[in-house]
Design an enzyme around this catalytic site. Structure first.
Site, PDB file in Angstrom:
ATOM      1  N   SER A   1     -14.933  -9.175   5.753  1.00 37.73           N
ATOM      2  CA  SER A   1     -15.666 -10.252   6.393  1.00 37.73           C
ATOM      3  C   SER A   1     -15.637 -10.115   7.910  1.00 37.73           C
ATOM      4  O   SER A   1     -16.390 -10.768   8.612  1.00 37.73           O
ATOM      5  CB  SER A   1     -15.079 -11.606   5.991  1.00 37.73           C
ATOM      6  OG  SER A   1     -13.751 -11.729   6.470  1.00 37.73           O
TER       7      SER A   1
ATOM      8  N   ASN B   1      -7.120  -8.864   1.111  1.00 36.64           N
ATOM      9  CA  ASN B   1      -7.267  -9.466   2.433  1.00 36.64           C
ATOM     10  C   ASN B   1      -8.046 -10.776   2.363  1.00 36.64           C
ATOM     11  O   ASN B   1      -7.459 -11.851   2.351  1.00 36.64           O
ATOM     12  CB  ASN B   1      -7.937  -8.474   3.399  1.00 36.64           C
ATOM     13  CG  ASN B   1      -7.711  -8.820   4.850  1.00 36.64           C
ATOM     14  OD1 ASN B   1      -7.710  -9.990   5.228  1.00 36.64           O
ATOM     15  ND2 ASN B   1      -7.527  -7.820   5.688  1.00 36.64           N
ATOM     16  N   ASP B   2      -9.355 -10.694   2.327  1.00 35.71           N
ATOM     17  CA  ASP B   2     -10.174 -11.913   2.393  1.00 35.71           C
ATOM     18  C   ASP B   2      -9.905 -12.871   1.239  1.00 35.71           C
ATOM     19  O   ASP B   2     -10.031 -14.090   1.402  1.00 35.71           O
ATOM     20  CB  ASP B   2     -11.658 -11.553   2.412  1.00 35.71           C
ATOM     21  CG  ASP B   2     -12.052 -10.810   3.683  1.00 35.71           C
ATOM     22  OD1 ASP B   2     -11.494 -11.134   4.747  1.00 35.71           O
ATOM     23  OD2 ASP B   2     -12.896  -9.906   3.611  1.00 35.71           O
ATOM     24  N   VAL B   3      -9.536 -12.348   0.076  1.00 35.59           N
ATOM     25  CA  VAL B   3      -9.361 -13.208  -1.101  1.00 35.59           C
ATOM     26  C   VAL B   3      -8.087 -14.034  -1.036  1.00 35.59           C
ATOM     27  O   VAL B   3      -7.836 -14.865  -1.917  1.00 35.59           O
ATOM     28  CB  VAL B   3      -9.370 -12.374  -2.401  1.00 35.59           C
ATOM     29  CG1 VAL B   3     -10.714 -11.683  -2.585  1.00 35.59           C
ATOM     30  CG2 VAL B   3      -8.231 -11.367  -2.429  1.00 35.59           C
TER      31      VAL B   3
END
Length: 453
Positions: free
Chosen positions: A420, A379-381
Site C-alpha cells: 500500500s 505487512n498491510d494485513v
C-alpha cells in the site's frame, strides 16, 4: 450415439460440480481436484464420438503435448511459484475459448444474432483473460518489475473497450470479413494487456480470481455456440465460483472491483497520518525465550514467508514449541500472498495440520489472550491503521488484530513499507519488536535457540 454423448456430458458436469464442492475445504481439496479431473477426462474422451469428427491424430497429438507439459510443469513448479502457474493456466483457458470463437468467426458461417453475439462475447472475454493473465504471470514471475501508467490511461482503456465492442457488433450484424475479425481479436488482446499493466502486486489475488471468472464465462458462451453441454455447465460453474471469489477478495480488502482495476493502489504511497516512534530490534535468543515459555503463540504468515520459502522451518519451529506445551495456531488473512489461499497452500505443502490453521474471523478473538503474535512476511494485513486511521488508504480493510497480543514479533528483511506504500503503525508500538533478517534464516535461528534452552 447422441444420447450416449449427452449422458456422458451430464456425468462430466456432475463430476465438475462435485469436485468444485470438495475444493471448498483444504481437507477435501485434493480429492476434489481428482474428481474434477475425472470429469474432464470423460468430457474429452466423449468428444471423439461426435458425428463428423475428424483429425483424430492431430487431436491426440495436441492432447499428448498439452498433457505432458502440464504434468511436467505441475511436478516441477515450486509451491512459492503457484500463483504464477494459476495465472498462466487461467490464461490458457481464456485463450482456448478465444480460439474456439476464432474458428467459428473466421469460418464465415452465419450463426444468427444470438449465437453470433455469444461467439464474439466469448471470444472477446477469452482474449482479454488470455492476455491479461499473461501480464499477471509476468508480474508475479518478476519478468515485469514495475507498473505502467500514463496520463489518460483509463480514458484510453474505455475507448479501446468501446472500439472492441463496436467491432464485435459489426461482426455480428454485418457478417464482416476475416480482416475485421482479426482486428477484433487484436483489440481484445490489447485491452487485456492495458487493463492489467497498471495493477500492482498487492491486487494480484483479486486479478487472478477475476480472470478465472472471465475464463469460465467465455467457455460457457462458446459452449452455447457449439451446443456443448459440458462446456456450458463447467464454464458457468467456474464463472460463478470465480465471481464469488473475486467479490470476497475485494471485500477482504474493503475495496470495490472498480477500485482495484482503476485506482493504482499499491503503486504510490498513501497520505496516511504520520507514525510516531521507532522500530525496536530484538535478538533471536530473546524471541526464543519469549516464545518457549509462552502459553499461546499465534503465527501470521505473509508473502515474505513465500519469498523466503520459510514454511518448512516455520512448521519445524511450531512442532518444537508444541513439544514444550505451547499452544500454537496460524492466523490467515484472505488476501495474504499473491493468490486466494496462497498461505494455506504453502502451509499444507509444509505439512501443517488443517486444524491449527484459522481464518481472520475465527482467530481475531484470540489475539487478546495470545502471549506472542509472530508475524513473518505480513505487512498491510496487520496494520492497525486500517482500523484506526480514517486518512489511511487501507482504512476499513479487515485486518488480523495482531496489535491486541501481549507481545508482537515481526520477522522482516528491512524497514520498507507494504504494497500500500504506507508505514505500518504496528511496527512502532511499544510492545512490538523487529527481528530483522531472511524469514527462513530467522526461523532456523529461532529453532536453534529454542533447542538450546
Amino acid at each position: 450415439m447422441r444420447s450416449v454423448i449427452e449422458a456422458s456430458y451430464f456425468i462430466a458436469a456432475i463430476l465438475f460440480i462435485f469436485g468444485l464442492k470438495r475444493m471448498s475445504s483444504p481437507v477435501t481439496a485434493r480429492g476434489g481436484i481428482v474428481w474434477a479431473g475425472a470429469g474432464m477426462v470423460v468430457a474429452t474422451l466423449v468428444s471423439f464420438l461426435y458425428p463428423g469428427m475428424g483429425n483424430y491424430m492431430l487431436m491426440m497429438t495436441a492432447i499428448f503435448i498439452g498433457g505432458v507439459l502440464a504434468w511436467y510443469s505441475g511436478k516441477k513448479v515450486a509451491m512459492t511459484d503457484m500463483p504464477q502457474m494459476i495465472a498462466l493456466y487461467n490464461g490458457m483457458g481464456g485463450g482456448a475459448a478465444a480460439a474456439i470463437a476464432a474458428v467459428e468467426l473466421f469460418g464465415g458461417e452465419d450463426h444468427g444474432l444470438v449465437f453470433g453475439t455469444l461467439a464474439v462475447l466469448g471470444g472477446m472475454i477469452g482474449a482479454v483473460s488470455f492476455s491479461g493473465s499473461l501480464v499477471a504471470f509476468a508480474k508475479l514471475q518478476g519478468l515485469m518489475k514495475r507498473n505502467f501508467r500514463f496520463p489518460g490511461q483509463q480514458v484510453f482503456n474505455l475507448l479501446l473497450l468501446a472500439a472492441t465492442l463496436a467491432t464485435a457488433g459489426y461482426i455480428v450484424l454485418a457478417h464482416a470479413d476475416v480482416n475485421t475479425v482479426a482486428i477484433f481479436f487484436l483489440l481484445a488482446l490489447i485491452l487485456g494487456v492495458t487493463m492489467t499493466l497498471p495493477i500492482g502486486g498487492a491486487d494480484m489475488p483479486v486479478v487472478i480470481s477475476l480472470y478465472n471468472a472471465l475464463t469460465g464465462l467465455a467457455v460457457a458462451f462458446e459452449g452455447f455456440v457449439l451446443q456443448n453441454a459440458a462446456m456450458i455447465i463447467a464454464g458457468t460453474v467456474v464463472g460463478a465460483a470465480g465471481s464469488l471469489l473475486t467479490q470476497l477478495m475485494a471485500k477482504a480488502m474493503n475495496r470495490s472491483l472498480a477500485n482495484v482495476l482503476f485506482s493504482g493502489f499499491g503503486e504510490e504511497a498513501g497520505e496516511a497520518s504520520e507514525v510516531s516512534g521507532s522500530m525496536k530490534p530484538i535478538e533471536a535468543a530473546d524471541v526464543a525465550v519469549m516464545m518457549a515459555f509462552a502459553n499461546k503463540v499465534l503465527i501470521i504468515p505473509g508473502y515474505g514467508m513465500a519469498v523466503a520459502q520459510a514454511q518448512h522451518k516455520v512448521w519445524e519451529l511450531t512442532q518444537l514449541l508444541k513439544s514444550r506445551g505451547v499452544g500454537v495456531k496460524f492466523a490467515i488473512h484472505p488476501v495474504a500472498g499473491r493468490m486466494p489461499g496462497h498461505m494455506n497452500v504453502l502451509l499444507a505443502e509444509a505439512g501443517v495440520p488443517y486444524d491449527i490453521i484459522y481464518d481472520e474471523d475465527e482467530i481475531n478473538p484470540e489475539f487478546p489472550t495470545a502471549d506472542v503474535a509472530l508475524i513473518i512476511g505480513a505487512n498491510d494485513v496487520v496494520n492497525p491503521a486500517a482500523r484506526n486511521d480514517p486518512a489511511s488508504p487501507i482504512y476499513g480493510m479487515p485486518i488480523l488484530n495482531a496489535d491486541y497480543a501481549k507481545n508482537v514479533i515481526v520477522i522482516k528483511r528491512g524497514q520498507g513499507t507494504g504494497f500500500s506504500g504506507i508505514e505500518n503503525a504496528l511496527f512502532f508500538l511499544d510492545h512490538t519488536r523487529m527481528l530483522y533478517g531472511d524469514g527462513q534464516a530467522m526461523a532456523s535461528e529461532l529453532i536453534n535457540e529454542v533447542k538450546a534452552l
